[in-house]
Structure formats: C-alpha cells, structure tokens
Write a protein that holds these residues in place. Structure first.
Motif, mmCIF file in Angstrom:
data_model
loop_
_atom_site.group_PDB
_atom_site.id
_atom_site.type_symbol
_atom_site.label_atom_id
_atom_site.label_comp_id
_atom_site.label_asym_id
_atom_site.label_seq_id
_atom_site.Cartn_x
_atom_site.Cartn_y
_atom_site.Cartn_z
ATOM 1 N N GLY A 214 6.548 -14.187 14.078
ATOM 2 C CA GLY A 214 7.687 -13.871 14.926
ATOM 3 C C GLY A 214 7.503 -12.468 15.450
ATOM 4 N N ILE A 215 8.437 -11.552 15.149
ATOM 5 C CA ILE A 215 8.269 -10.177 15.608
ATOM 6 C C ILE A 215 7.650 -9.279 14.542
ATOM 7 C CG2 ILE A 215 10.168 -10.336 17.259
ATOM 8 C CD1 ILE A 215 11.843 -8.680 15.299
ATOM 9 N N GLY A 216 7.334 -9.844 13.377
ATOM 10 C CA GLY A 216 6.728 -9.055 12.308
ATOM 11 C C GLY A 216 5.253 -9.374 12.128
ATOM 12 N N GLU A 217 4.637 -8.745 11.138
ATOM 13 C CA GLU A 217 3.239 -8.967 10.793
ATOM 14 C C GLU A 217 3.162 -9.988 9.659
ATOM 15 O OE1 GLU A 217 -0.339 -9.550 9.913
ATOM 16 O OE2 GLU A 217 0.077 -8.364 11.717
ATOM 17 N N PRO A 218 2.685 -11.206 9.913
ATOM 18 C CA PRO A 218 2.679 -12.275 8.903
ATOM 19 C C PRO A 218 2.002 -11.899 7.580
ATOM 20 C CG PRO A 218 2.149 -13.162 11.059
ATOM 21 C CD PRO A 218 2.148 -11.671 11.208
ATOM 22 N N LEU A 219 0.943 -11.089 7.649
ATOM 23 C CA LEU A 219 0.205 -10.767 6.423
ATOM 24 C C LEU A 219 1.010 -9.919 5.457
ATOM 25 C CD1 LEU A 219 -3.341 -10.043 7.910
ATOM 26 C CD2 LEU A 219 -2.603 -12.065 6.643
ATOM 27 N N LEU A 220 2.145 -9.392 5.890
ATOM 28 C CA LEU A 220 3.000 -8.613 4.988
ATOM 29 C C LEU A 220 3.762 -9.506 4.017
ATOM 30 C CD1 LEU A 220 4.444 -5.898 7.411
ATOM 31 C CD2 LEU A 220 2.961 -5.495 5.426
ATOM 32 N N ASN A 221 3.864 -10.794 4.324
ATOM 33 C CA ASN A 221 4.557 -11.709 3.417
ATOM 34 C C ASN A 221 3.574 -12.227 2.370
ATOM 35 O OD1 ASN A 221 5.873 -13.958 2.159
ATOM 36 N ND2 ASN A 221 7.222 -14.118 3.939
ATOM 37 N N PRO A 222 3.764 -11.898 1.089
ATOM 38 C CA PRO A 222 2.823 -12.331 0.043
ATOM 39 C C PRO A 222 2.817 -13.839 -0.189
ATOM 40 C CG PRO A 222 4.764 -11.327 -0.943
ATOM 41 C CD PRO A 222 4.876 -11.105 0.526
ATOM 42 N N GLN A 223 3.800 -14.552 0.374
ATOM 43 C CA GLN A 223 3.885 -16.003 0.211
ATOM 44 C C GLN A 223 3.162 -16.766 1.315
ATOM 45 O OE1 GLN A 223 5.423 -17.579 -2.394
ATOM 46 N NE2 GLN A 223 5.744 -15.546 -3.278
ATOM 47 N N GLN B 196 -0.575 -15.186 14.626
ATOM 48 C CA GLN B 196 -1.118 -13.989 15.255
ATOM 49 C C GLN B 196 -0.931 -12.812 14.308
ATOM 50 O OE1 GLN B 196 1.127 -15.368 19.058
ATOM 51 N NE2 GLN B 196 -0.119 -13.635 19.715
ATOM 52 N N SER B 197 -1.857 -11.860 14.360
ATOM 53 C CA SER B 197 -1.823 -10.745 13.410
ATOM 54 C C SER B 197 -2.473 -9.515 14.012
ATOM 55 C CB SER B 197 -2.557 -11.151 12.120
ATOM 56 O OG SER B 197 -2.770 -10.040 11.273
ATOM 57 N N ASN B 198 -2.075 -8.341 13.523
ATOM 58 C CA ASN B 198 -2.779 -7.125 13.933
ATOM 59 C C ASN B 198 -4.045 -6.908 13.108
ATOM 60 O OD1 ASN B 198 -1.978 -5.756 11.455
ATOM 61 N ND2 ASN B 198 -0.026 -5.269 12.412
ATOM 62 N N GLY B 199 -4.202 -7.664 11.999
ATOM 63 C CA GLY B 199 -5.433 -7.657 11.215
ATOM 64 C C GLY B 199 -5.613 -6.498 10.269
ATOM 65 N N LEU B 200 -4.652 -5.572 10.185
ATOM 66 C CA LEU B 200 -4.828 -4.404 9.329
ATOM 67 C C LEU B 200 -5.020 -4.780 7.857
ATOM 68 C CD1 LEU B 200 -4.123 -2.644 11.779
ATOM 69 C CD2 LEU B 200 -2.681 -1.267 10.270
ATOM 70 N N LEU B 201 -4.354 -5.836 7.414
ATOM 71 C CA LEU B 201 -4.410 -6.240 6.008
ATOM 72 C C LEU B 201 -5.419 -7.358 5.748
ATOM 73 C CD1 LEU B 201 -0.571 -6.241 5.234
ATOM 74 C CD2 LEU B 201 -2.227 -4.428 4.797
ATOM 75 N N LEU B 202 -6.232 -7.665 6.740
ATOM 76 C CA LEU B 202 -7.164 -8.783 6.596
ATOM 77 C C LEU B 202 -8.501 -8.300 6.043
ATOM 78 C CD1 LEU B 202 -7.236 -11.833 7.094
ATOM 79 C CD2 LEU B 202 -8.227 -11.376 9.334
ATOM 80 N N ASN B 203 -8.569 -8.140 4.732
ATOM 81 C CA ASN B 203 -9.830 -7.791 4.085
ATOM 82 C C ASN B 203 -10.553 -9.070 3.653
ATOM 83 O OD1 ASN B 203 -8.513 -8.674 1.724
ATOM 84 N ND2 ASN B 203 -7.855 -6.610 1.201
ATOM 85 N N ASN B 204 -11.689 -8.928 2.994
ATOM 86 C CA ASN B 204 -12.496 -10.102 2.636
ATOM 87 C C ASN B 204 -11.760 -11.071 1.723
ATOM 88 O OD1 ASN B 204 -14.784 -9.343 4.111
ATOM 89 N ND2 ASN B 204 -15.507 -8.004 2.492
ATOM 90 N N ASN C 285 3.695 -3.209 10.207
ATOM 91 C CA ASN C 285 3.029 -1.971 9.789
ATOM 92 C C ASN C 285 2.438 -1.215 10.972
ATOM 93 O OD1 ASN C 285 1.184 -3.999 10.230
ATOM 94 N ND2 ASN C 285 0.043 -3.715 8.339
ATOM 95 N N LEU C 286 2.826 -1.577 12.203
ATOM 96 C CA LEU C 286 2.407 -0.836 13.393
ATOM 97 C C LEU C 286 3.621 -0.574 14.294
ATOM 98 C CD1 LEU C 286 -0.978 -2.437 14.589
ATOM 99 C CD2 LEU C 286 -0.629 -0.276 13.403
ATOM 100 N N ASN C 287 3.425 0.275 15.289
ATOM 101 C CA ASN C 287 4.476 0.575 16.270
ATOM 102 C C ASN C 287 3.904 0.389 17.676
ATOM 103 O OD1 ASN C 287 6.743 1.630 14.535
ATOM 104 N ND2 ASN C 287 5.120 3.036 13.917
#
Length: 446
Positions: free
Chosen positions: A78-87, A108-116, A36-38
C-alpha cells in the motif's frame, strides 16, 4: 516450499467480467503503512491527521481467506514498505496454499531490507513477483529522489533476489523495477533500464510522478491536455496555418470592442473549431493548448522511445505510461475486479481512493478522501464485495460517463475541490472525472 492450490478458475469465472463476479479477482492488501524512506512522490509526505501508522494484523489477513480460492493476483503493498512487516512470509504462505493455479503473489519494495536471508525466505514462501523502486541510475539522482536510499542498496537487493531465485530453483520468479518518470530523471530512463536488465531484471514499470505537493508540479513530465484534444487542435492549427489565421491571438481579441475583419475572422475560425470539438464530445481547454510546452512532450516521447529500444534489445518487458491523458478512459482496477484492503481491514475500490491526500495531478489542488465499503474485521469480505453499495459503484464506474476534469476549461471547480466530494457536474457520486489513473498516466504493479 508451499505450493499453490491446483484448482483452476471455473468456466463461469472465465466468461463473466471480473467486475461482475461474486468475488474479487485481484486483491491489493496493505501489509503496513510504515516506511523507512521519505520519497518525494509518496502521499505520506503530505498526510495530515488520520490514524497512526501500523502493520496489518494476522487476524485481519485471515479474514481475507474466503476470497483466496478465486483470486488471480495478490499484491501485498500500500503506502508503506512491505518488508517492514515481519509476518510477510506467513501471509504469502497462507495465501499460496489457497489460491488457484496460475495465480501470483507479489509486492513493490524499496529493497532496503532485502538481504540474502530475507530474499531466500520470501522466495521459499512462494513469492512470484517483486518490483523494486528505481528512479535513477546515477547515485546523486537516486538519493535525491529516494531520501535515505542509495543506488548501491538497490544493487544489493537485486543481487540477493536473483541469487535466491537460483538457490530456491524458482526460474518462474519475476523480478522487476519501477521507475517514476519526472523532469530530473527522464534522461536517465534508458540507461537505468539497461542497468537493470544487466542485473537480471525481467520487467520494468514506468509511471509518471503523481504530485502530492504543489512544489512538485514543475517535475511532472506529462501534460494534462488529452490525446483527443491535442489531435483535434493540431488538425485545426494546421488548417489555420494554411489559411493564414493567427488563432493564438484569440484570447487577446475575444473581449475587444471594435474588431477588424481579420480579427473577426480569427474569432469565427476558433468558434468553428470549438463547435467541432463539442460535436465530437471532446473537451477543449484552449488556454492550456495554446500554452502547452510541446518541447517537453517531445523530450518525453524521445526518452520513452529510447527506453522501448533498450527493452527490445534486452528482452525486458516494459510498461510505459501515456505521455498525455487518454480521452477514452478505462479503470483497470474496476475492470479487473480489484479490491483494496487497508492495513486496518477497510475495503476500497482503487489506488486513487485508498488514502486521504492532497493531489495536484491535474495542476490544481484536489482533496482526496478514501472511499470505504466496509471493514473485513467486522463483516465478511465477500459480503462487502457483493453488497449493493459496492456492486452499484462498480457498475457506475464501468459506464465511464464522467467529465474529463483534466481537459475542462472550467476546472478546477468547487465540485472537485470540495473537501468532501459529493457529486461532479454530471451528477455522478463517484469521483472518477478527476482521476488520471484511468487515463493511463500512472502505472503500478497489478
């Protein structure tokens, strides 16, 4: 909250080098290739063709189960954002139930989807380490590097994960940041580490920029001359200065037809230096050494020392990269018994050979193609790991008998610039000579 297996590693595992065990000791598993980033430093920015992005399927993850009882670390990115996988939480739970005591799961993560709520669900699932991307401490620098992200997003993510750490009573959870050092953000590194430590961060990983586009070469804060070459060159440069020999004139005089005694003295001096380098087995690229930006190297060294001082004062665990490539290389991926699984189930040996890309890490274009040994969807993971092909590959890599392409005065040559790598100038079939991961320039969560 699920707990990991209480089984400990066997004494046989402890005494056999990880690369030679009958199972991988570390697994790097790509949960998704979507992001979800570039970000400017990502290989996704120059990919051409190849399979469409997607997520790791639960069935593919289940095919890894036979390795989990032996795995010391499971890194889910890998090369994607792990938090995008709902599993993701389910993957963590499944793995932790089978992994031995003292092992860990992280990503590792960009943290955009890391809410409480997401942070609590991850920690409750058994997450042991999380490393959030941080490439600047000012909003302008951060957003310029991580297009689509803001420093405030990172602050919210750190707040969420530190709160989840307390709510779930997980004092052992390790929270980290990764900082990609480049010319535009180098001076912000010490302040960034101070900022992170004040927000509950336990560790920090600093890596140099891996340029996947030629336009990013100017942002690299490292040099491609090796530490051994630099050391030898400085010794001989000191001798030359004492003797009054202007060795920097070497290339201007090399092809001159008539040479004065003083000019011939310069050529003889440099030739003696080159003989010394050959006798020591040290590649010496004099053009690069003469043209080296020593002020830049000193600036990097200064920034890293100030960063190390911040770490000492705050108790932050800090991993810094080398400022120049190490002449004596070591592949931590192979040495630690790692295997890399793409989201489609393909098994690879390392980060460098995980995905196709155009790398400019050595200062010139180097086509990189993935090295695959099989697919866990078609064949057992341990069967692939113990195959003659993969076993021989690991044995060959650990010999470390490769050319140092970064310091070679003949690079880039056709052998490493071929679209499909076949062999290097030492007749090796493993493309390790041009890899800077093994020289300490690049770092990751491992």
């Amino acid at each position: 909250m699920p707990t990991s297996s209480s089984a400990a590693l066997s004494s046989e595992d402890i005494y056999i080098a990880p690369a030679f065990r009958d199972h991988p000791s570390k697994l790097f598993v790509e949960t998704t290739s979507r992001c979800n980033l570039n970000c400017v430093m990502c290989p996704k920015q120059n990919r051409s063709g190849g399979p469409a992005d997607g997520d790791l399927e639960p069935a593919t993850f289940d095919a890894l189960k036979e390795a989990f009882p032996h795995v010391e670390a499971l890194v889910l990115n890998g090369i994607g954002e792990p938090l995008l996988n709902p599993q993701l939480e389910q993957f963590i739970k499944k793995a932790k139930k089978l992994m031995p005591g003292q092992s860990w799961v992280g990503f590792q993560s960009n943290g955009l989807l890391l809410n409480n709520l997401r942070a609590i669900s991850l920690v409750a699932a058994g997450l042991d380490k999380i490393c959030l991307s941080m490439d600047g401490v000012t909003p302008s620098t951060f957003s310029a590097i991580r297009a689509g992200g803001q420093l405030l997003d990172l602050e919210r993510a750190l707040s969420a994960i530190t709160a989840a750490k307390e709510i779930c009573a997980r004092p052992d959870l390790q929270i980290g940041v990764e900082y990609v050092a480049m010319r535009d953000n180098l001076e912000e590194l010490p302040a960034a580490l101070q900022w992170a430590a004040e927000r509950g961060v336990d560790f920090a990983i600093v890596s140099h920029l891996h340029p996947y586009d030629e336009q990013h070469l100017g942002q690299c804060a490292y040099d491609t001359c090796t530490d051994e070459a630099l050391s030898l060159f400085h010794v001989w440069k000191g001798k030359a200065d004492l003797a009054g020999v202007e060795i920097q004139r070497y290339f201007k005089l090399l092809w001159k037809y008539r040479k004065s005694p003083e000019e011939q003295r310069i050529l003889n001096f440099v030739e003696t230096m080159k003989v010394d380098a050959r006798n020591r087995g040290i590649p010496l690229d004099l053009k690069r050494l003469f043209a080296m930006d020593y002020a830049r190297i000193e600036a990097v060294d200064s920034a890293f020392e100030r960063a190390a001082e911040v770490a000492r004062q705050t108790g932050l665990q800090l991993r810094l990269p080398e400022i120049v490539p190490q002449g004596r290389r070591s592949c931590s991926f192979i040495e630690q018994g790692a295997a890399f699984i793409s989201r489609d189930g393909a098994m690879h040996p390392c980060y460098q050979l995980w995905h196709s890309c155009r790398s400019f890490a050595n200062g010139w274009q180097h086509p990189v193609q993935p090295k695959m040994f099989g697919n866990v969807a078609d064949r057992g993971l341990l069967d692939i790991w113990n195959s003659e092909l993969f076993s021989t590959y690991r044995e060959n890599v650990l010999k470390h008998d490769y050319p140092v392409c970064a310091g070679c005065n003949c690079s880039p040559c056709d052998l490493v610039q071929n679209e499909i790598f076949e062999q290097d100038c030492y007749v090796n079939s493993e493309p390790c000579g041009s890899c800077l991961w093994s020289s300490g320039v690049f770092r990751c969560l491992d």
